[in-house]
Design an enzyme around this catalytic site. Structure first.
Site, PDB file in Angstrom:
ATOM      1  CB  SER A 105       2.448 -10.141   1.600  1.00 11.99           C
ATOM      2  OG  SER A 105       3.321  -9.559   2.539  1.00 11.99           O
ATOM      3  CE1 TYR A 141       0.831  -5.218  -0.355  1.00 20.45           C
ATOM      4  CE2 TYR A 141       1.569  -6.324   1.645  1.00 20.45           C
ATOM      5  CZ  TYR A 141       1.667  -6.122   0.280  1.00 20.45           C
ATOM      6  OH  TYR A 141       2.599  -6.838  -0.443  1.00 20.45           O
TER       7      TYR A 141
HETATM    8  N1  LIG Z   1       8.561  -6.522  -3.001  1.00 25.64           N
HETATM    9  C1  LIG Z   1       8.224  -7.145  -1.880  1.00 25.64           C
HETATM   10  O1  LIG Z   1       8.952  -7.099  -0.878  1.00 25.64           O
HETATM   11  C2  LIG Z   1       6.914  -7.917  -1.801  1.00 25.64           C
HETATM   12  C3  LIG Z   1       6.686  -8.666  -0.643  1.00 25.64           C
HETATM   13  C4  LIG Z   1       5.498  -9.377  -0.526  1.00 25.64           C
HETATM   14  C5  LIG Z   1       4.569  -9.342  -1.552  1.00 25.64           C
HETATM   15  N2  LIG Z   1       4.800  -8.606  -2.666  1.00 25.64           N
HETATM   16  C6  LIG Z   1       3.760  -8.580  -3.713  1.00 25.64           C
HETATM   17  O2  LIG Z   1       4.334  -8.929  -4.951  1.00 25.64           O
HETATM   18  C7  LIG Z   1       3.617  -8.273  -6.010  1.00 25.64           C
HETATM   19  C8  LIG Z   1       4.608  -7.540  -6.910  1.00 25.64           C
HETATM   20  O3  LIG Z   1       5.246  -6.541  -6.138  1.00 25.64           O
HETATM   21  P1  LIG Z   1       6.614  -5.835  -6.589  1.00 25.64           P
HETATM   22  O4  LIG Z   1       7.431  -5.733  -5.374  1.00 25.64           O
HETATM   23  O5  LIG Z   1       7.159  -6.474  -7.800  1.00 25.64           O
HETATM   24  O6  LIG Z   1       6.071  -4.361  -6.919  1.00 25.64           O
HETATM   25  P2  LIG Z   1       6.638  -3.230  -7.916  1.00 25.64           P
HETATM   26  O7  LIG Z   1       8.067  -3.452  -8.229  1.00 25.64           O
HETATM   27  O8  LIG Z   1       6.227  -1.940  -7.280  1.00 25.64           O
HETATM   28  O9  LIG Z   1       5.791  -3.472  -9.255  1.00 25.64           O
HETATM   29  C9  LIG Z   1       4.396  -3.364  -9.207  1.00 25.64           C
HETATM   30  C10 LIG Z   1       3.783  -3.746 -10.533  1.00 25.64           C
HETATM   31  O10 LIG Z   1       2.352  -3.720 -10.370  1.00 25.64           O
HETATM   32  C11 LIG Z   1       1.791  -2.832 -11.343  1.00 25.64           C
HETATM   33  N3  LIG Z   1       0.615  -2.184 -10.765  1.00 25.64           N
HETATM   34  C12 LIG Z   1       0.538  -1.448  -9.632  1.00 25.64           C
HETATM   35  N4  LIG Z   1      -0.733  -1.044  -9.433  1.00 25.64           N
HETATM   36  C13 LIG Z   1      -1.470  -1.529 -10.464  1.00 25.64           C
HETATM   37  C14 LIG Z   1      -2.833  -1.467 -10.837  1.00 25.64           C
HETATM   38  N5  LIG Z   1      -3.742  -0.775 -10.126  1.00 25.64           N
HETATM   39  N6  LIG Z   1      -3.232  -2.106 -11.969  1.00 25.64           N
HETATM   40  C15 LIG Z   1      -2.338  -2.791 -12.700  1.00 25.64           C
HETATM   41  N7  LIG Z   1      -1.038  -2.888 -12.421  1.00 25.64           N
HETATM   42  C16 LIG Z   1      -0.600  -2.260 -11.305  1.00 25.64           C
HETATM   43  C17 LIG Z   1       2.905  -1.871 -11.735  1.00 25.64           C
HETATM   44  O11 LIG Z   1       2.631  -1.392 -13.055  1.00 25.64           O
HETATM   45  P3  LIG Z   1       3.179   0.044 -13.621  1.00 25.64           P
HETATM   46  O12 LIG Z   1       4.617   0.155 -13.223  1.00 25.64           O
HETATM   47  O13 LIG Z   1       2.988  -0.048 -15.098  1.00 25.64           O
HETATM   48  O14 LIG Z   1       2.323   1.085 -13.013  1.00 25.64           O
HETATM   49  C18 LIG Z   1       4.120  -2.796 -11.664  1.00 25.64           C
HETATM   50  O15 LIG Z   1       4.259  -3.542 -12.845  1.00 25.64           O
HETATM   51  C19 LIG Z   1       2.594  -7.364  -5.331  1.00 25.64           C
HETATM   52  O16 LIG Z   1       1.333  -7.988  -5.307  1.00 25.64           O
HETATM   53  C20 LIG Z   1       3.141  -7.200  -3.934  1.00 25.64           C
HETATM   54  O17 LIG Z   1       2.125  -6.891  -3.002  1.00 25.64           O
HETATM   55  C21 LIG Z   1       5.968  -7.896  -2.816  1.00 25.64           C
END
Ligand SMILES: NC(=O)c1ccc[n+]([C@@H]2O[C@H](COP(=O)([O-])OP(=O)(O)OC[C@H]3O[C@@H](n4cnc5c(N)ncnc54)[C@H](OP(=O)(O)O)[C@@H]3O)[C@@H](O)[C@H]2O)c1
Length: 247
Positions: free
Chosen positions: A142, A155
């Site tokens: 991130s 985080y």
């Molecule tokens: N969005 C942003 O702005 C952003 C920025 C920087 C970094 N990131 C990173 O990018 C990655 C993806 O984020 P996203 O924004 O796509 O999030 P998201 O839309 O909230 O999706 C999260 C995904 O992770 C799964 N998940 C959550 N907790 C879990 C666990 N304990 N075990 C297994 N699966 C789990 C969820 O599964 P279910 O739905 O089936 O529960 C879902 O498929 C993360 O690592 C996040 O920290 C995101």
């Protein structure tokens, strides 16, 4: 035949990555935690476009379950693709939590550590025996590792740990010709941490050189590139995908 595993492939960046990789001819094992319906929808979308994907349940906070998960992946490789090896792993699953350092509880701290650092460490360890020579690992970190953002300290600290771990993976797995890189998104339009509200989105956009937040597909294309042999000489790097956040 390239088969890759994407954790948290049911929504957001993971789902977009699954679709993008399938479009590029990779076969996909995507995992979900709470949302099998959303995971199945991603599988159907990939199949409708002529690709192949399988959704498996996985809690990345539960390192004790990873041995059994490896067995399930091994059986899935054989039955779905007649394959024995993986060509990629995307440690993507995660969640956000807003709480200033003053009020973070030990349980909140442990929860974030288990998902964002311990999970990727031991899941990679568990799947390593299945990884082919030339495989590629991508860890989602991130931009909060570079730009301190009040309220997300644990985080960001664990994402920083994952960035360091990425270099160690590259170092230790290099003799097997396995690469490891980190992708570090800025603000992306997903449901992470409850999603982006209008006011918050406007603030983030104003701090971004390109003047908007990102879309999951924009991160997915970079991950897919790092998984492919096109990026075969890119190793041990952390690549920001932020549109120029806080520069
Ligand atoms: N969005 C942003 O702005 C952003 C920025 C920087 C970094 N990131 C990173 O990018 C990655 C993806 O984020 P996203 O924004 O796509 O999030 P998201 O839309 O909230 O999706 C999260 C995904 O992770 C799964 N998940 C959550 N907790 C879990 C666990 N304990 N075990 C297994 N699966 C789990 C969820 O599964 P279910 O739905 O089936 O529960 C879902 O498929 C993360 O690592 C996040 O920290 C995101």
């Amino acid at each position: 035949m390239s088969v890759i595993v994407i954790t948290g492939g049911s929504r957001g960046i993971g789902a977009a990555t699954a679709v993008e990789c399938a479009q590029r001819g990779m076969s996909v094992i995507l995992t979900y935690k709470t949302n099998p319906t959303a995971a199945d929808a991603v599988v159907r979308r990939i199949e409708a476009a002529g690709g192949k994907a399988v959704a498996l349940p996985l809690d990345v906070a539960d390192a004790q379950s990873f041995g059994a998960f490896r067995g399930t992946v091994q059986r899935t490789l054989e039955t779905a693709w007649g394959a024995t090896t993986l060509h990629g792993l995307v440690n993507n699953a995660g969640y956000g939590l807003y709480n200033p350092i003053e009020t973070v509880t030990p349980a909140q701290f442990d929860g974030l550590m288990n998902v964002h650092l311990k999970g990727p460490f031991f899941l990679t360890q568990a799947l390593l025996p299945l990884m082919a020579q030339g495989a590629s690992i991508v860890n989602l970190t991130s931009a909060t590792t570079r730009v301190a953002t009040a309220g997300v300290a644990p985080y960001a600290a664990f994402k920083g740990g994952l960035e360091v771990l990425t270099r160690y993976m590259a170092k230790e797995f290099g003799e097997r010709r396995i690469r490891a890189n980190a992708v570090s998104p800025g603000a992306i339009r997903t449901e992470l941490g409850g999603g982006l509200t209008g006011e918050f989105e406007a603030l983030l956009a104003s701090q971004t050189a390109l003047g908007r937040v990102g879309e999951p597909e924009e991160v997915a294309r970079v991950i897919a590139h790092l998984l492919s042999s096109e990026s075969g000489w890119v190793n041990a790097q952390s690549i920001e995908v932020t549109g120029g956040y806080a520069v």
